[in-house]
Structures are given as C-alpha cells and as structure tokens.
Design a protein around this motif. Structure first.
Motif, PDB file in Angstrom:
ATOM      1  N   ASP A 127      -3.443  -8.331   6.668  1.00 20.75           N
ATOM      2  CA  ASP A 127      -3.641  -9.824   6.809  1.00 20.75           C
ATOM      3  C   ASP A 127      -2.425 -10.110   7.860  1.00 20.75           C
ATOM      4  N   SER A 150      -9.704  -3.563   2.102  1.00 29.16           N
ATOM      5  CA  SER A 150      -8.951  -4.571   1.671  1.00 29.16           C
ATOM      6  C   SER A 150      -9.353  -5.832   2.699  1.00 29.16           C
ATOM      7  N   THR A 196      -3.536  -7.016   0.917  1.00 28.57           N
ATOM      8  CA  THR A 196      -4.313  -7.972  -0.052  1.00 28.57           C
ATOM      9  C   THR A 196      -4.725  -7.040  -1.158  1.00 28.57           C
ATOM     10  N   GLN A 199      -1.941  -6.496  -3.454  1.00 33.45           N
ATOM     11  CA  GLN A 199      -1.615  -8.104  -4.261  1.00 33.45           C
ATOM     12  C   GLN A 199      -2.673  -8.508  -5.088  1.00 33.45           C
ATOM     13  N   GLN A 200      -4.021  -8.172  -4.910  1.00 34.89           N
ATOM     14  CA  GLN A 200      -4.936  -8.592  -5.981  1.00 34.89           C
ATOM     15  C   GLN A 200      -5.063  -7.782  -7.272  1.00 34.89           C
TER      16      GLN A 200
END
Length: 339
Positions: A127, A150, A196, A199-200
C-alpha cells in the motif's frame, strides 16, 4: 453517399470509437465476438479499405510479483505460467516481472510502463501512494488491474484475488485458544509490517484471542521485515526473556529460522506453533509433531482465478464482484493431512 466514419461504425456495432480503432488498425485487445461485430458493421457501412482478418492477437497480460525468496511467491510465479500454458498461447501472452517491494517507486514505474503495452495487469504490491496512483491511471486508461494476495483497497482495481486474511488470522487465534488451555504467553512473528495481509492476519488473531482466549497474553509482535538475521536477533532476544512460552504465531515465512530458535530454547514441539503455507519445511515440521497447524492460501488457485477473471473481463466485459468471485478458500493442514 455519406462518408463512413468511425463514429458511424461504432454506433452500428454498439461499441465505442476506441474499440473500432483497435479492430481496424489491428491493435489487439478486443474479443473475437466484438471484433466480428465491428468488421461486419464496417462492411455494411461500405468502408472503402481492406479490412483485417477477424483473428485477434493474444491478450498481453502482465503479472507483477515480489522478488523475495519466500515459497509462496516462487510457487505463485510458476503457477501463473502453468495456468497460462493451459489457456493457450493464442489466447494469453503472459509476462511475469518480479520486483522488490522495498522499492515501491520502481513498482509504480513498471505499472505505468505496462499501462501502455499490456491489456491487463495482475499485481502484488504494498500500500503505497505512488502504486495506488499508477493503478488508478491504468483504470482511467481502460487497462484493468487485479490485485493478488494483499489487497489495495484505495486503488481503483478491477477486483482482488486472495484468501480472507483477517479470517485466516482469526482462525489462527481460535486454534491457539484451543491448544493453550491455561494461562500463557504467546509471541507473534511477522514479515513486512506495511503489508496489508500481515496487518489483517495480526488484527484477526488479536480479535479472536480477545474473544476466545482471554487467558492468553501476546507479549510481543516481532517484525522481521523478511530479513532472516533481523528476525533471528529479535526472536532470540524475546525467547531469552520468555522461557515458558506457551505459543508462537508466525504470519509470514522464515519458518526454518523460527523452528531453529525454538529448538535452541527447547520449545520446539512443546509450545503451540502456527504458521502459513504448506511447503517442505512446514510439512516436515508437521510430520515431526513440532508444528501445530499450517494455514495454506493455495497459490495455484490464486493464479487460476486471477487469470480467468482477467480474461473474462477482457473478452466479455464481465465485471466481477470486488471480493466474492476472487475469494480463495484457505486450508488448515495438520500432521494427518499434510503431504
């Protein structure tokens, strides 16, 4: 007799002027069905020129993946090649590029170059504002982009293909709560913190433990940044301060290094140990009863679904749901069903 214009042919064929231009000038990127409609309309309109054959060139599809040496990306790159071969060279011309996620500006530059020469782009990327802008520019120019593994929620991509990373993390948290029945400390090991997907997974794991495992305490989240030496140093320090570790959840790769350090502290096979991706190292650890569970995201299905959704869009303008049609089911492996 009225002059035959591209606008007139486009109106007769029920397509845009740009599509007519691509067909008449043999630029490629138009489905056989639409190509035939345009050529028939041109003949009916009385266009005075030699019309091209209805045969179209193969779709030029770019696949951009990480150049790191993790098992998942190595297998994913190979699986894209296999699926493209099965679909046929006359239908797909596959271009694979491996780039380091440590240089997002180079990824963005490559996406911008591909916008000129490719019909569609499938990409794994972090990101980053430059990458988001490059994908948005592709969308503005009619070049569809599919993200894999991702997601980039802010980008104007066609859809995302991958597992539900948050659900995978929650599944790991649920499993951890089941195999650590009493009060205990756990560690989280992860790769690049800006991904991401990581993180998820972490968010899902925390959420599940909060709900199902209040007796479990997360003592630290160690971000190895996909660097073995860094991860080794962080984990060695953490284990030296947690001699009674109850569990460890690794959201990324480097399981050889994790298992080596757990073994050094006589914790391998004694504490709960969960990770992702079934490959020779994790399969061996499962069979030796040193690894509790592996959550595998199935690289082959990623490649299969992504290419088919892309071709369906290019040929028939089928717009997939952002997540539903690209969702890949993950599999939980144990010592009993690994291979």
């Amino acid at each position: 007799m009225k002059k035959v214009t591209l606008d007139r042919i486009a109106a007769m064929a029920g397509v845009g002027v740009a599509t007519v231009d691509r067909v008449l000038n043999e630029r490629g990127g138009v489905s056989p069905h639409t190509t035939l409609k345009v050529l028939q309309a041109a003949k009916l309109a009385g266009l005075k020129r030699i019309l091209p054959d209805s045969y179209r060139q193969a779709w030029q599809i770019e696949v951009i993946l990480s150049s790191n040496d993790t098992y998942f990306f190595q297998k994913l790159a190979e699986d894209f090649r296999k699926i493209a071969d099965l679909m046929g060279y006359q239908r797909i011309a596959l271009h694979r590029t491996l780039l380091s996620e440590a240089y997002p500006e180079k990824v963005a530059q490559h996406i911008n170059r591909c916008r000129i020469s490719r019909d569609g782009i499938i990409v794994f990327a972090q990101d980053n504002p430059e990458i988001i802008a490059a994908i948005d520019e592709c969308q503005s120019n009619g070049v569809p982009v599919i993200t894999v593994a991702s997601d980039l929620r802010q980008a104007k991509r066609l859809c995302h293909v991958g597992i539900n990373q948050y659900q995978a993390g929650r599944t790991a948290g649920l499993l951890m709560s089941k195999i650590v029945p009493a009060q205990g400390d756990v560690l989280l090991v992860t790769g690049r913190h800006e991904y991401t997907a990581h993180q998820q997974r972490i968010a899902g794991f925390k959420s599940a433990l909060l709900q199902r495992g209040p007796h479990i305490t997360i003592r630290a989240i160690l971000a190895g940044e996909d660097q073995r030496e860094r991860l080794s140093r962080l984990l060695d320090n953490a284990l030296s301060n947690l001699p009674r570790l109850a569990g460890l959840y690794n959201t990324g790769d480097v399981n050889a290094e994790v298992s080596r350090l757990l073994s050094r502290y006589q914790l391998l096979g004694k504490c709960a140990y969960l990770t992702h991706e079934l490959y020779p190292i994790t399969s061996q650890l499962l069979k030796a009863d040193q690894l509790s569970f592996v959550i595998d995201q199935n690289a082959y299905r990623h490649a299969d679904i992504a290419l088919k959704l892309m071709v369906d869009y290019l040929e028939d303008h089928k717009v997939p749901d952002t997540y539903q049609e690209g969702e890949v089911p993950f599999t939980i492996f144990t010592a009993e069903n690994c291979y």
